[in-house]
Design an enzyme around this catalytic site. Structure first.
Site, PDB file in Angstrom:
ATOM      1  N   GLN A 213      56.902  60.185  34.901  1.00 43.72           N
ATOM      2  CA  GLN A 213      57.392  58.693  34.834  1.00 43.72           C
ATOM      3  C   GLN A 213      58.746  58.664  35.016  1.00 43.72           C
ATOM      4  OE1 GLN A 213      54.914  59.947  32.053  1.00 43.72           O
ATOM      5  NE2 GLN A 213      53.492  59.690  33.490  1.00 43.72           N
TER       6      GLN A 213
ATOM      7  N   GLY B  59      51.318  60.891  39.102  1.00 43.30           N
ATOM      8  CA  GLY B  59      50.762  61.429  40.403  1.00 43.30           C
ATOM      9  C   GLY B  59      52.215  61.553  41.442  1.00 43.30           C
ATOM     10  N   HIS B  60      52.238  63.118  41.435  1.00 40.56           N
ATOM     11  CA  HIS B  60      53.397  63.671  42.294  1.00 40.56           C
ATOM     12  C   HIS B  60      52.914  63.989  43.414  1.00 40.56           C
ATOM     13  CE1 HIS B  60      55.691  63.964  38.041  1.00 40.56           C
ATOM     14  NE2 HIS B  60      55.142  63.098  38.346  1.00 40.56           N
TER      15      HIS B  60
ATOM     16  N   LYS C  50      59.478  62.666  42.472  1.00 43.00           N
ATOM     17  CA  LYS C  50      59.751  63.956  41.583  1.00 43.00           C
ATOM     18  C   LYS C  50      59.114  65.187  42.272  1.00 43.00           C
ATOM     19  CE  LYS C  50      58.283  61.442  38.178  1.00 43.00           C
ATOM     20  NZ  LYS C  50      58.369  60.277  38.622  1.00 43.00           N
TER      21      LYS C  50
ATOM     22  N   ASP D 132      57.734  57.342  40.254  1.00 43.15           N
ATOM     23  CA  ASP D 132      57.421  57.406  41.438  1.00 43.15           C
ATOM     24  C   ASP D 132      58.852  57.443  42.304  1.00 43.15           C
ATOM     25  OD1 ASP D 132      54.774  56.942  40.747  1.00 43.15           O
ATOM     26  OD2 ASP D 132      54.702  54.962  41.001  1.00 43.15           O
TER      27      ASP D 132
HETATM   28  P1  GDP Z   1      56.761  60.852  41.832  1.00 41.75           P
HETATM   29  O1  GDP Z   1      55.496  60.283  40.965  1.00 41.75           O
HETATM   30  O2  GDP Z   1      58.041  60.810  41.239  1.00 41.75           O
HETATM   31  O3  GDP Z   1      56.497  62.319  42.330  1.00 41.75           O
HETATM   32  O4  GDP Z   1      56.767  60.150  43.308  1.00 41.75           O
HETATM   33  P2  GDP Z   1      55.439  59.693  44.068  1.00 41.75           P
HETATM   34  O5  GDP Z   1      54.593  60.646  44.659  1.00 41.75           O
HETATM   35  O6  GDP Z   1      54.336  58.925  43.095  1.00 41.75           O
HETATM   36  O7  GDP Z   1      55.855  58.733  45.215  1.00 41.75           O
HETATM   37  C1  GDP Z   1      57.041  59.179  46.110  1.00 41.75           C
HETATM   38  C2  GDP Z   1      56.315  58.982  47.307  1.00 41.75           C
HETATM   39  O8  GDP Z   1      57.317  58.885  48.432  1.00 41.75           O
HETATM   40  C3  GDP Z   1      55.200  59.786  47.862  1.00 41.75           C
HETATM   41  O9  GDP Z   1      54.249  59.241  48.736  1.00 41.75           O
HETATM   42  C4  GDP Z   1      56.209  60.732  48.601  1.00 41.75           C
HETATM   43  O10 GDP Z   1      55.597  61.721  49.495  1.00 41.75           O
HETATM   44  C5  GDP Z   1      57.117  59.767  49.239  1.00 41.75           C
HETATM   45  N1  GDP Z   1      58.581  60.221  49.520  1.00 41.75           N
HETATM   46  C6  GDP Z   1      59.336  61.233  48.771  1.00 41.75           C
HETATM   47  N2  GDP Z   1      60.682  61.289  49.404  1.00 41.75           N
HETATM   48  C7  GDP Z   1      60.687  60.566  50.190  1.00 41.75           C
HETATM   49  C8  GDP Z   1      61.670  60.102  51.396  1.00 41.75           C
HETATM   50  O11 GDP Z   1      62.794  60.391  51.140  1.00 41.75           O
HETATM   51  N3  GDP Z   1      61.196  59.078  52.267  1.00 41.75           N
HETATM   52  C9  GDP Z   1      60.175  58.781  52.250  1.00 41.75           C
HETATM   53  N4  GDP Z   1      59.631  57.774  53.212  1.00 41.75           N
HETATM   54  N5  GDP Z   1      59.244  58.937  51.382  1.00 41.75           N
HETATM   55  C10 GDP Z   1      59.322  59.732  50.582  1.00 41.75           C
HETATM   56  P1  IMO Z   2      54.673  59.318  37.681  1.00 39.52           P
HETATM   57  O1  IMO Z   2      55.248  60.682  37.098  1.00 39.52           O
HETATM   58  C1  IMO Z   2      54.687  55.045  37.645  1.00 39.52           C
HETATM   59  C2  IMO Z   2      53.199  53.073  34.198  1.00 39.52           C
HETATM   60  C3  IMO Z   2      51.896  52.308  34.249  1.00 39.52           C
HETATM   61  C4  IMO Z   2      52.196  51.328  33.040  1.00 39.52           C
HETATM   62  C5  IMO Z   2      52.971  52.068  31.968  1.00 39.52           C
HETATM   63  C6  IMO Z   2      52.013  52.778  30.953  1.00 39.52           C
HETATM   64  O2  IMO Z   2      53.890  59.331  39.024  1.00 39.52           O
HETATM   65  O3  IMO Z   2      56.181  58.772  38.170  1.00 39.52           O
HETATM   66  P2  IMO Z   2      50.032  54.678  30.960  1.00 39.52           P
HETATM   67  O4  IMO Z   2      49.075  54.974  31.590  1.00 39.52           O
HETATM   68  O5  IMO Z   2      51.141  55.867  31.026  1.00 39.52           O
HETATM   69  O6  IMO Z   2      49.997  54.200  29.494  1.00 39.52           O
HETATM   70  O7  IMO Z   2      50.949  53.281  31.576  1.00 39.52           O
HETATM   71  O8  IMO Z   2      53.511  53.174  32.602  1.00 39.52           O
HETATM   72  N1  IMO Z   2      53.147  54.651  34.653  1.00 39.52           N
HETATM   73  C7  IMO Z   2      53.661  55.079  35.603  1.00 39.52           C
HETATM   74  N2  IMO Z   2      54.485  54.366  36.711  1.00 39.52           N
HETATM   75  N3  IMO Z   2      54.686  56.304  38.108  1.00 39.52           N
HETATM   76  C8  IMO Z   2      54.034  57.187  36.930  1.00 39.52           C
HETATM   77  O9  IMO Z   2      54.072  58.478  36.759  1.00 39.52           O
HETATM   78  C9  IMO Z   2      53.541  56.294  35.770  1.00 39.52           C
HETATM   79  N4  IMO Z   2      52.718  56.713  34.784  1.00 39.52           N
HETATM   80  C10 IMO Z   2      52.562  55.824  33.978  1.00 39.52           C
HETATM   81  O10 IMO Z   2      51.804  51.928  35.585  1.00 39.52           O
HETATM   82  O11 IMO Z   2      53.090  50.305  33.486  1.00 39.52           O
HETATM   83 MG    MG Z   3      53.877  59.185  41.161  1.00 40.07          MG
END
Ligand code: GDP
Ligand code: IMO
Ligand code: MG
Length: 435
Positions: free
Chosen positions: A233, A43-44, A19, A16
């Site tokens: 991840q 979840g991207h 990415k 998270d």
């Molecule tokens: P990922 O799994 O690495 O793609 O990240 P996620 O989407 O799960 O979580 C990142 C969250 O931060 C999302 O809600 C993005 O919209 C948000 N986000 C990304 N970059 C920034 C930033 O620079 N500032 C803020 N406030 N939010 C950001």
């Molecule tokens: P993105 O790509 C954050 C965590 C789960 C759990 C562990 C194992 O959005 O960054 P799993 O379902 O893979 O067997 O869970 O890994 N986990 C993540 N945490 N971002 C993710 O993906 C994750 N994918 C798995 O919360 O601790």
């Molecule tokens: Mg994510």
């Protein structure tokens, strides 16, 4: 053949990091974006023009017209979830028929894999991993046990037989566990009904092109195409180097690109490593810099730190530099990207962990025990920058505040890799490029 290489973008913390946003922002420079591991546990999030998209199985290049998106062989696919994702994008005006390619060798997540995931978690009790319950662990287990079912199998005559065989193995395993399969639901749907949806997903996917992605990607590189591999991840969740057993079940570090796409190590180019200016983690497992106080809550609220896949509140804490440096080492990161600096814009004081105290000694390394024990962090304090970066400002003034610059320089020096990109908001345009 030429010397053209594949670039990689990896999360360096516990996932998270942002990415999705960065892959989307970089996609105009690439012809192909490809996922190489993980599945719908990811979840991207991508935001632009006031719209928000969350992708789980599909690469984040999909919102840029003309970009080819590949789900690589190292990825695992849940057909019903993928169908929903494709249909959602279609409704929003993104047709993927010509731009989404799926590797024949990618393994399938069966409904019973998801049941096994839930049964395993229940059996672990207090020691549960806190998985996303998407069947990730059981699917990779079957892959390694050489009995998995793959995308390339779905067009074969005996697909149903293969499915049934594996399902029966799972049901026998579950029968030996304290788990109520009768009452088990998936995403609010009874198991038997979900199985029908799953098979509808299988039929739906047959309209897409299945490829041998190892040939496709190597040929594309030979022809000079620009390719970006999108990690899911984060390094601290890597099956080998993360905080085992509180990890996911794939190699999320750079090495995973080679086996997850069929690309040789000598063909890896830039390795973009992305981290938040602080840290978050979802699920169980050690998190040395975790904050249980108001500051942690402030990070959660300011950063909207709630899971993009499960909606769970994310655990929040200060930046952990020993862990970041470890992740940089594991993947040979060439360029760092710091995300979400804006979340701490109003902080008076910001801390970063520079080492851990373990068994009476201070160490900058992660000891083996750090997998399961929470190390005591040693912090360095910085004054907050107390300034919001305004959109467009950096383009005209060419600077960011001195306090933020000092924070960035400290991290760069500690880790030994330049921070080339600073993100200060969720929109695809809210970035500062540093020389
Ligand atoms: P990922 O799994 O690495 O793609 O990240 P996620 O989407 O799960 O979580 C990142 C969250 O931060 C999302 O809600 C993005 O919209 C948000 N986000 C990304 N970059 C920034 C930033 O620079 N500032 C803020 N406030 N939010 C950001
Ligand atoms: P993105 O790509 C954050 C965590 C789960 C759990 C562990 C194992 O959005 O960054 P799993 O379902 O893979 O067997 O869970 O890994 N986990 C993540 N945490 N971002 C993710 O993906 C994750 N994918 C798995 O919360 O601790
Ligand atoms: Mg994510």
């Amino acid at each position: 053949m030429n010397n053209n290489k594949i670039d990689i973008l990896l999360g360096l913390q516990w996932g998270d990091e942002g990415k999705g946003k960065v892959v989307d922002a970089l996609t105009p420079n690439y012809d192909i974006v490809t996922r190489f591991q993980g599945g719908p546990n990811a979840g991207h999030t991508i935001e632009f023009g006031g719209k928000k998209f969350v992708l789980h199985n599909i690469p984040s290049g999909v919102l840029t017209p003309g970009c080819v998106n590949i789900i690589g062989n190292g990825v695992i696919i849940e057909p019903h979830i993928l169908k929903g994702e494709i249909e959602g994008l279609q409704k929003a005006g993104f047709d993927l028929h010509d731009t989404l390619l799926i590797a024949n060798r990618a393994h399938l997540i069966l409904p019973t894999h998801r049941a096994m995931d839930a049964a395993n978690e229940k059996a672990l009790g207090k020691m549960k991993v806190g998985t996303t319950l998407k069947g990730i662990g059981p699917t990779y287990t079957d892959k390694t046990a050489r009995r998995g079912v793959r995308i390339g199998d779905i067009r074969s005559d005996n697909f149903r037989e293969k499915y049934e065989q594996l399902k029966q193995i799972h049901l026998r395993q579950i029968a030996g566990m304290d788990f109520d399969m009768q009452g088990f639901q998936l995403d609010g749907v009874d198991f038997a009904d979900y199985e029908k949806l799953w098979f509808e997903g299988i039929e739906f996917l047959k309209q897409f092109q299945f490829i041998d992605c190892e040939y496709y990607i190597n040929d594309a590189l030979d022809k000079g195409k620009k390719v970006l591999a999108e990690g899911a991840q984060g390094s601290m969740l890597d099956i080998d180097f993360g905080s085992y057993p509180f990890v996911t079940s794939s190699n999320v570090i750079a090495a995973g690109v080679c086996s997850g796409l069929g690309v040789a190590p000598s063909r890896i180019g830039k390795v973009y490593g992305i981290f938040k200016a602080y840290c978050t983690r979802v699920g169980t497992g050690p998190f040395p810099t975790e904050l249980f106080d108001e500051t942690g809550e402030q990070l959660r609220q300011n950063g909207h730190e709630f899971g993009a896949t499960t909606g769970r509140p994310r655990r929040c804490g200060w930046l952990d530099l020993p862990a970041l440096k470890y992740a940089v080492m594991l993947s040979g990161v060439t360029d760092l990207m710091m995300m979400k600096s804006d979340v701490m814009d109003d902080f008076e004081i910001i801390k970063v962990a520079t080492s851990y105290r373990y068994q009476g000694q201070e160490t900058p390394n992660l000891p083996f025990a750090a997998c399961t024990e929470t190390m005591e962090p040693v912090y360095r304090e910085f004054p907050g920058w107390k300034e919001k970066i305004e959109d467009g400002k950096q383009k005209t003034e060419g600077r960011i505040s001195e306090a933020l610059e000092a924070y960035i320089k400290f991290i760069e020096e500690y880790v030994g890799v330049p921070i080339k990109f600073v993100s200060y908001g969720p929109d695809r345009t809210q970035n500062i490029l540093r020389p």
